[in-house]
Enzyme design. Structure first.
Site, short mmCIF file in Angstrom:
data_model
loop_
_atom_site.label_atom_id
_atom_site.label_comp_id
_atom_site.label_asym_id
_atom_site.label_seq_id
_atom_site.Cartn_x
_atom_site.Cartn_y
_atom_site.Cartn_z
N HIS A 74 0.82 -1.21 0.00
CA HIS A 74 0.00 0.00 0.00
C HIS A 74 0.85 1.27 0.00
O HIS A 74 0.51 2.26 -0.66
CB HIS A 74 -0.95 -0.02 1.21
CG HIS A 74 -1.93 1.10 1.23
ND1 HIS A 74 -2.95 1.21 0.30
CD2 HIS A 74 -2.05 2.17 2.05
CE1 HIS A 74 -3.65 2.30 0.57
NE2 HIS A 74 -3.14 2.90 1.61
N ARG A 112 11.76 15.67 9.06
CA ARG A 112 11.36 16.35 7.83
C ARG A 112 10.20 17.33 8.06
O ARG A 112 10.12 18.36 7.41
CB ARG A 112 10.99 15.32 6.77
CG ARG A 112 12.23 14.65 6.21
CD ARG A 112 11.96 13.30 5.57
NE ARG A 112 13.19 12.73 5.04
CZ ARG A 112 14.14 12.16 5.77
NH1 ARG A 112 14.01 12.07 7.08
NH2 ARG A 112 15.23 11.67 5.20
#
Length: 142
Positions: A74, A112
């Site tokens: 996925h 991030r």
């Protein structure tokens, strides 16, 4: 002043809050207005941007979300297809900064997303600003 829409896939709230904070700060520092729209997942972001772009209310967009690798395929589908669809919209002339993080784990997402670290939300907003600037430059030249 331009009007920007941040479209977020609200799955990892803490990371999204950081990404949105970075994006909003960059857009507002450049003197632009910002709205936020929430969609169920990263695959819905490009569709929402396409629908919003048709209204003519927005000059640019920032895609925000976090996709963390799991145990199934996925991850590859979501990461690849959301990026592909955003790129297709960009190629159609829509100014979009892609701030969808595709990472291996939460630690990578934190580094991030955090505006005090890599600030990928702010970077995505700056990319959208750069594309909008190019769009306006090319429109003025024609």
């Amino acid at each position: 002043m331009a009007n920007f829409l941040i479209v977020e896939a609200r799955f990892y709230e803490d990371f999204n809050d950081m990404l949105i904070s970075g994006a909003k700060a960059a857009l507002e520092a450049a003197g632009h207005s910002v709205e936020v729209l929430t969609v169920p997942g990263a695959l819905e972001i490009p569709g929402a941007i396409a629908l919003a772009a048709e209204t003519g209310r927005y000059d640019g967009f920032v895609a925000i979300g976090v996709v963390i690798r799991g145990e199934t395929y996925h991850f590859e589908i979501v990461a690849g297809e959301s990026a592909r669809a955003i790129m297709a919209l960009t190629m159609d002339g829509i100014a979009i900064g892609n701030g969808i993080l595709t990472v291996e784990n939460s630690d990578q997402a934190l580094v991030r997303a955090d505006p005090a670290q890599m600030n990928k939300g702010g970077e995505a907003a700056k990319a959208a600003l750069a594309l909008l600037d190019l769009q306006m430059r090319f429109a003025a030249a024609s």
